[in-house]
Motif scaffolding. Structure first.
Motif, mmCIF file in Angstrom:
data_model
loop_
_atom_site.group_PDB
_atom_site.id
_atom_site.type_symbol
_atom_site.label_atom_id
_atom_site.label_comp_id
_atom_site.label_asym_id
_atom_site.label_seq_id
_atom_site.Cartn_x
_atom_site.Cartn_y
_atom_site.Cartn_z
ATOM 1 N N GLY A 114 0.805 -1.213 0.000
ATOM 2 C CA GLY A 114 0.000 0.000 0.000
ATOM 3 C C GLY A 114 0.837 1.261 0.000
ATOM 4 O O GLY A 114 2.059 1.238 0.167
ATOM 5 N N SER A 115 0.168 2.354 -0.157
ATOM 6 C CA SER A 115 0.800 3.674 -0.202
ATOM 7 C C SER A 115 1.677 3.901 1.027
ATOM 8 O O SER A 115 1.264 3.678 2.156
ATOM 9 C CB SER A 115 -0.297 4.733 -0.268
ATOM 10 O OG SER A 115 0.262 6.005 -0.196
ATOM 11 N N GLY A 116 2.906 4.317 0.773
ATOM 12 C CA GLY A 116 3.829 4.613 1.854
ATOM 13 C C GLY A 116 4.515 3.405 2.442
ATOM 14 O O GLY A 116 5.264 3.526 3.406
ATOM 15 N N LYS A 117 4.263 2.245 1.892
ATOM 16 C CA LYS A 117 4.902 1.037 2.418
ATOM 17 C C LYS A 117 6.021 0.634 1.469
ATOM 18 O O LYS A 117 6.921 1.426 1.237
ATOM 19 C CB LYS A 117 3.865 -0.043 2.646
ATOM 20 C CG LYS A 117 2.895 0.346 3.778
ATOM 21 C CD LYS A 117 1.992 -0.757 4.170
ATOM 22 C CE LYS A 117 1.117 -0.319 5.355
ATOM 23 N NZ LYS A 117 0.213 -1.372 5.753
ATOM 24 N N SER B 72 8.482 0.459 -1.231
ATOM 25 C CA SER B 72 8.727 1.545 -2.191
ATOM 26 C C SER B 72 8.492 1.110 -3.637
ATOM 27 O O SER B 72 8.667 -0.059 -3.989
ATOM 28 C CB SER B 72 10.156 2.069 -2.046
ATOM 29 O OG SER B 72 11.088 1.125 -2.542
ATOM 30 N N GLU B 73 8.111 2.084 -4.438
ATOM 31 C CA GLU B 73 7.949 1.847 -5.877
ATOM 32 C C GLU B 73 9.269 1.394 -6.491
ATOM 33 O O GLU B 73 9.290 0.553 -7.384
ATOM 34 C CB GLU B 73 7.436 3.115 -6.573
ATOM 35 C CG GLU B 73 6.004 3.474 -6.235
ATOM 36 C CD GLU B 73 5.002 2.435 -6.718
ATOM 37 O OE1 GLU B 73 5.193 1.864 -7.802
ATOM 38 O OE2 GLU B 73 4.029 2.186 -5.983
ATOM 39 N N GLN C 204 1.646 -6.090 -8.914
ATOM 40 C CA GLN C 204 0.338 -5.557 -9.323
ATOM 41 C C GLN C 204 -0.771 -6.590 -9.122
ATOM 42 O O GLN C 204 -1.878 -6.243 -8.696
ATOM 43 C CB GLN C 204 0.381 -5.079 -10.777
ATOM 44 C CG GLN C 204 1.268 -3.859 -10.992
ATOM 45 C CD GLN C 204 0.885 -2.684 -10.107
ATOM 46 O OE1 GLN C 204 -0.287 -2.359 -9.942
ATOM 47 N NE2 GLN C 204 1.878 -2.043 -9.521
ATOM 48 N N LYS D 56 -1.486 -6.728 -5.412
ATOM 49 C CA LYS D 56 -2.297 -5.562 -5.036
ATOM 50 C C LYS D 56 -3.746 -5.753 -5.473
ATOM 51 O O LYS D 56 -4.678 -5.416 -4.741
ATOM 52 C CB LYS D 56 -1.751 -4.289 -5.672
ATOM 53 C CG LYS D 56 -0.513 -3.741 -5.053
ATOM 54 C CD LYS D 56 -0.115 -2.460 -5.798
ATOM 55 C CE LYS D 56 1.249 -1.984 -5.438
ATOM 56 N NZ LYS D 56 1.652 -0.790 -6.188
ATOM 57 N N ASN E 185 -7.092 -5.690 -3.148
ATOM 58 C CA ASN E 185 -8.207 -4.769 -3.383
ATOM 59 C C ASN E 185 -9.528 -5.518 -3.510
ATOM 60 O O ASN E 185 -10.534 -5.100 -2.944
ATOM 61 C CB ASN E 185 -7.944 -3.906 -4.611
ATOM 62 C CG ASN E 185 -6.845 -2.898 -4.374
ATOM 63 O OD1 ASN E 185 -6.519 -2.577 -3.232
ATOM 64 N ND2 ASN E 185 -6.243 -2.412 -5.443
#
Length: 126
Positions: A58-61, A63-64, A77, A80, A84
């Motif tokens: 998730g966001s902030g976990k 890193s990209e 992906q 994820k 979702n």
């Protein structure tokens, strides 16, 4: 700064491994207690624990940068996407997909994640 980010990523990768182990433990318990794998409680439990693997993305976990670096090894992906659906559109998930993911995909993910963790450990030890 880069080393701090890598250390955080390492932590999230280890969390992913923890939840993979939880999926494996859940499958062992289902087998041990002779609970049908298609039992609603079994399927729900597997879906939630598998979803937690994706929660680490998730966001902030994780890193990209790390996700991109290892995207040819781990299908971030797809993971994820499962998360979702499991958390936001659970009613549309078929038990068969959840069971197949737990039995067929999680062992491969474990193997691939062990490799990625090893690579990150090497990088951290430099």
């Amino acid at each position: 700064m880069r080393i701090e980010r890598l250390q955080r990523d390492y932590s999230y990768l280890k969390q992913m491994m923890y939840y993979i182990e939880e999926v494996e433990n859940t499958l062992r318990k289902i087998h041990h207690y002779n609970i049908p794998i298609t039992d609603e409680m079994s399927v729900n439990s597997l879906a939630m624990v598998i979803g937690q693997i994706g929660e680490q993305l998730g966001s902030g976990k994780l890193s990209e940068e790390t996700q991109e670096k290892f995207s040819d090894i781990i299908p971030f992906q797809t993971i994820k996407g499962f998360r979702n659906r499991a958390y936001h559109d659970y009613g549309s998930m078929k038990a068969k997909i959840i069971i197949e993911t737990a039995i067929e995909d999680i062992p491969k993910l474990r193997e691939d994640l062990e490799y990625v963790i090893m690579q990150v450990e090497k990088e951290l030890s430099r």
